[in-house]
Design a protein around this motif. Structure first.
Motif, PDB file in Angstrom:
ATOM      1  N   GLU A   1      10.836 -19.588   0.137  1.00  0.00           N
ATOM      2  CA  GLU A   1       9.746 -20.591  -0.593  1.00  0.00           C
ATOM      3  C   GLU A   1       8.740 -19.912  -1.427  1.00  0.00           C
ATOM      4  N   SER A   2       8.184 -18.766  -1.147  1.00  0.00           N
ATOM      5  CA  SER A   2       7.648 -17.763  -2.043  1.00  0.00           C
ATOM      6  C   SER A   2       8.374 -17.285  -3.239  1.00  0.00           C
ATOM      7  N   VAL A   3       9.437 -17.107  -3.002  1.00  0.00           N
ATOM      8  CA  VAL A   3      10.217 -16.568  -4.127  1.00  0.00           C
ATOM      9  C   VAL A   3      10.665 -17.668  -5.167  1.00  0.00           C
ATOM     10  N   ALA A   4      10.886 -18.679  -4.498  1.00  0.00           N
ATOM     11  CA  ALA A   4      11.288 -19.885  -5.659  1.00  0.00           C
ATOM     12  C   ALA A   4       9.886 -20.487  -6.323  1.00  0.00           C
ATOM     13  N   HIS A   5       8.727 -20.330  -5.316  1.00  0.00           N
ATOM     14  CA  HIS A   5       7.395 -20.885  -6.008  1.00  0.00           C
ATOM     15  C   HIS A   5       6.985 -19.735  -7.263  1.00  0.00           C
ATOM     16  N   LYS A   6       7.240 -18.771  -7.128  1.00  0.00           N
ATOM     17  CA  LYS A   6       6.945 -17.501  -8.148  1.00  0.00           C
ATOM     18  C   LYS A   6       8.020 -17.313  -9.218  1.00  0.00           C
ATOM     19  N   GLY A   7       9.170 -17.889  -8.981  1.00  0.00           N
ATOM     20  CA  GLY A   7      10.320 -17.925  -9.988  1.00  0.00           C
ATOM     21  C   GLY A   7      10.786 -16.486 -10.092  1.00  0.00           C
ATOM     22  N   MET A   8      10.978 -16.029  -8.872  1.00  0.00           N
ATOM     23  CA  MET A   8      11.277 -14.560  -8.807  1.00  0.00           C
ATOM     24  C   MET A   8      12.794 -14.483  -8.738  1.00  0.00           C
ATOM     25  N   ASP A   9      13.613 -13.623  -9.532  1.00  0.00           N
ATOM     26  CA  ASP A   9      14.975 -13.364  -9.420  1.00  0.00           C
ATOM     27  C   ASP A   9      15.149 -12.231  -8.413  1.00  0.00           C
ATOM     28  N   THR A  10      15.298 -12.276  -7.449  1.00  0.00           N
ATOM     29  CA  THR A  10      15.514 -10.913  -6.413  1.00  0.00           C
ATOM     30  C   THR A  10      16.531 -11.316  -5.245  1.00  0.00           C
ATOM     31  N   PRO A  11      17.809 -10.375  -5.429  1.00  0.00           N
ATOM     32  CA  PRO A  11      18.553 -10.406  -4.207  1.00  0.00           C
ATOM     33  C   PRO A  11      18.156 -10.150  -2.932  1.00  0.00           C
ATOM     34  N   VAL A  12      16.918  -9.743  -2.662  1.00  0.00           N
ATOM     35  CA  VAL A  12      16.309  -9.027  -1.444  1.00  0.00           C
ATOM     36  C   VAL A  12      15.358 -10.338  -0.722  1.00  0.00           C
ATOM     37  N   GLY A  13      14.594 -10.827  -1.722  1.00  0.00           N
ATOM     38  CA  GLY A  13      13.420 -11.960  -1.464  1.00  0.00           C
ATOM     39  C   GLY A  13      13.872 -12.919  -0.418  1.00  0.00           C
ATOM     40  N   GLY A  14      12.886 -13.023   0.711  1.00  0.00           N
ATOM     41  CA  GLY A  14      13.283 -14.054   1.726  1.00  0.00           C
ATOM     42  C   GLY A  14      14.346 -13.674   2.588  1.00  0.00           C
ATOM     43  N   ASP A  15      15.123 -12.646   2.641  1.00  0.00           N
ATOM     44  CA  ASP A  15      15.958 -12.330   3.282  1.00  0.00           C
ATOM     45  C   ASP A  15      16.381 -10.783   3.557  1.00  0.00           C
ATOM     46  N   ALA A  16      15.224 -10.045   3.753  1.00  0.00           N
ATOM     47  CA  ALA A  16      15.203  -8.565   4.016  1.00  0.00           C
ATOM     48  C   ALA A  16      15.821  -8.194   5.359  1.00  0.00           C
ATOM     49  N   ASP A  17      16.557  -7.191   5.376  1.00  0.00           N
ATOM     50  CA  ASP A  17      16.781  -6.574   6.471  1.00  0.00           C
ATOM     51  C   ASP A  17      16.046  -5.321   6.939  1.00  0.00           C
ATOM     52  N   LEU A  18      15.837  -4.642   5.670  1.00  0.00           N
ATOM     53  CA  LEU A  18      14.843  -3.292   6.001  1.00  0.00           C
ATOM     54  C   LEU A  18      13.587  -3.303   5.243  1.00  0.00           C
ATOM     55  N   ILE A  19      12.601  -3.026   5.614  1.00  0.00           N
ATOM     56  CA  ILE A  19      11.280  -2.982   5.006  1.00  0.00           C
ATOM     57  C   ILE A  19      11.135  -1.550   4.910  1.00  0.00           C
ATOM     58  N   LEU A  20      10.573  -0.925   3.475  1.00  0.00           N
ATOM     59  CA  LEU A  20      10.024   0.407   3.404  1.00  0.00           C
ATOM     60  C   LEU A  20       8.861   0.267   3.017  1.00  0.00           C
ATOM     61  N   LEU A  21       7.909   0.748   3.789  1.00  0.00           N
ATOM     62  CA  LEU A  21       6.354   0.735   3.623  1.00  0.00           C
ATOM     63  C   LEU A  21       5.945   1.896   2.735  1.00  0.00           C
ATOM     64  N   PRO A  22       4.672   1.821   1.937  1.00  0.00           N
ATOM     65  CA  PRO A  22       4.479   2.870   1.299  1.00  0.00           C
ATOM     66  C   PRO A  22       4.046   4.149   1.935  1.00  0.00           C
ATOM     67  N   ASP A  23       3.451   4.111   3.053  1.00  0.00           N
ATOM     68  CA  ASP A  23       2.999   5.321   3.828  1.00  0.00           C
ATOM     69  C   ASP A  23       2.981   5.065   5.252  1.00  0.00           C
ATOM     70  N   ILE A  24       2.291   6.289   6.016  1.00  0.00           N
ATOM     71  CA  ILE A  24       2.436   5.871   7.481  1.00  0.00           C
ATOM     72  C   ILE A  24       1.022   4.874   7.834  1.00  0.00           C
ATOM     73  N   ASN A  25       0.028   4.882   7.049  1.00  0.00           N
ATOM     74  CA  ASN A  25      -0.982   3.945   7.287  1.00  0.00           C
ATOM     75  C   ASN A  25      -0.415   2.421   7.312  1.00  0.00           C
ATOM     76  N   ALA A  26       0.144   2.094   6.241  1.00  0.00           N
ATOM     77  CA  ALA A  26       0.541   0.758   5.825  1.00  0.00           C
ATOM     78  C   ALA A  26       1.486   0.427   6.974  1.00  0.00           C
ATOM     79  N   ALA A  27       2.468   1.497   7.208  1.00  0.00           N
ATOM     80  CA  ALA A  27       3.644   1.200   8.103  1.00  0.00           C
ATOM     81  C   ALA A  27       3.116   0.998   9.664  1.00  0.00           C
ATOM     82  N   ASN A  28       2.055   1.883   9.975  1.00  0.00           N
ATOM     83  CA  ASN A  28       1.606   1.779  11.264  1.00  0.00           C
ATOM     84  C   ASN A  28       0.773   0.434  11.577  1.00  0.00           C
ATOM     85  N   ALA A  29      -0.168   0.145  10.681  1.00  0.00           N
ATOM     86  CA  ALA A  29      -0.917  -1.203  10.512  1.00  0.00           C
ATOM     87  C   ALA A  29       0.162  -2.276  10.692  1.00  0.00           C
TER      88      ALA A  29
END
Length: 299
Positions: A223-251
């Motif tokens: 819904e957010s993808v559609a609302h923002k008009g994004m063209d993304t093959p991943v958005g709303g259906d991600a299998d894997l998330i890469l976080l920026p660093d250990i602080n972000a990932a741990n939180a």
């Protein structure tokens, strides 16, 4: 699609004669998780640690360990060294964590000569099952790589993609997550995300579809993808998330599990055998699924 963590249990049950080396096994929740592993016929434990405490806790939880190999090592760090040795020598198929601090668990695993590292980069990931998302997804890395550069991040993605392939997901969708979907010089993680996306398109990262930077809402909500008009093959259906660093990932991980009702399965990649990596404070259920997940990754 992985709909529940139970998928790993079913895959693990199809393996035969798998053995789990348990480092510092004198931990009640670890033993309770192992009891379930044994009851479901997933694997056989090799218990390494303080024999007296292991037997005491096992009796308290009504877990009959008399038929299992038990190696008496009083010092937790040395127990981990022995458990790693068992895996390295082929006497065990996977490694699991008992009552050990993270440094005491990782040092024997990463030892240059006697450890289990067999890749350029060892990294951590976890699969999460959340009541608010339509499938199980993985994220990386909340436990090992503190401030990965863009090349480290590429290796982290590739490590985890191999795990997806091993459980039947041939082309996982990878979201490189950041605070915004815009590429901004003031936010270095967004630049890394753009580079990783292009690396995937040019074939430097293979076996998956990478897109980023993507914000949290775009990663998980169509819904957010559609609302923002994004063209993304991943958005709303991600299998894997890469976080920026250990602080972000741990939180992210702790928020999902402690506040979001997520069930998890945590593990280490880039080693010669599957290794689980639960937090010492994780629940019996999380430790059980972590063990099942690494057994599922066995050849």
């Amino acid at each position: 699609m992985l709909r529940t963590l139970q998928t790993f249990v079913e895959i693990a049950k199809a393996k035969t004669d798998k053995r789990i080396a348990v480092a510092a096994a004198e931990d009640r929740t670890t033993l309770q998780a192992l009891k379930r592993i044994v009851e479901e016929g997933i694997a056989t434990p090799i218990l390494v640690g303080d024999e007296q405490k292991i037997e005491k806790f096992s009796q308290e939880i009504d877990f009959d360990i008399r038929s299992f190999r038990l190696i008496d090592v009083k010092v937790p760090f040395k127990a981990c060294q022995k458990a790693v040795e068992l895996v390295r020598e082929g006497e065990a198929d996977v490694l699991t964590r008992g009552l050990l601090s993270t440094p005491d668990y990782l040092r024997p695993i990463l030892h240059k000569d006697k450890g289990l590292k067999n890749a350029r980069l060892v990294s951590h990931a976890a699969f999460l099952e959340m009541p608010t998302y339509h499938k199980v997804f993985a994220f990386t890395d909340s436990g090992i790589n503190i401030a990965p550069d863009v090349n480290d991040k590429a290796l982290m993605i590739q490590n985890c993609v191999k795990v997806f392939h091993s459980v039947g997901i041939d082309n996982p969708k990878v979201s490189v997550m950041a605070a915004t979907e815009g590429v901004k010089t003031a936010i270095p993680s967004t630049i890394d995300a753009a580079i990783l996306t292009q690396m995937n398109r040019r074939g430097s990262i293979q076996g998956c579809v990478v897109d980023g930077p993507l914000s949290v809402d775009l990663t998980f909500s169509k819904e957010s993808v559609a609302h923002k008009g994004m063209d993304t093959p991943v958005g709303g259906d991600a299998d894997l998330i890469l976080l920026p660093d250990i602080n972000a990932a741990n939180a992210f991980y702790k928020s999902c599990t402690f506040l979001g009702g997520a069930r998890g399965a945590s593990f280490i990649m880039g080693t010669m055998a599957p290794i689980d990596f639960p937090s010492r404070s994780d629940s019996i259920e999380t430790k059980f699924y972590s063990m099942a997940c690494v057994v599922a990754q066995c050849h």
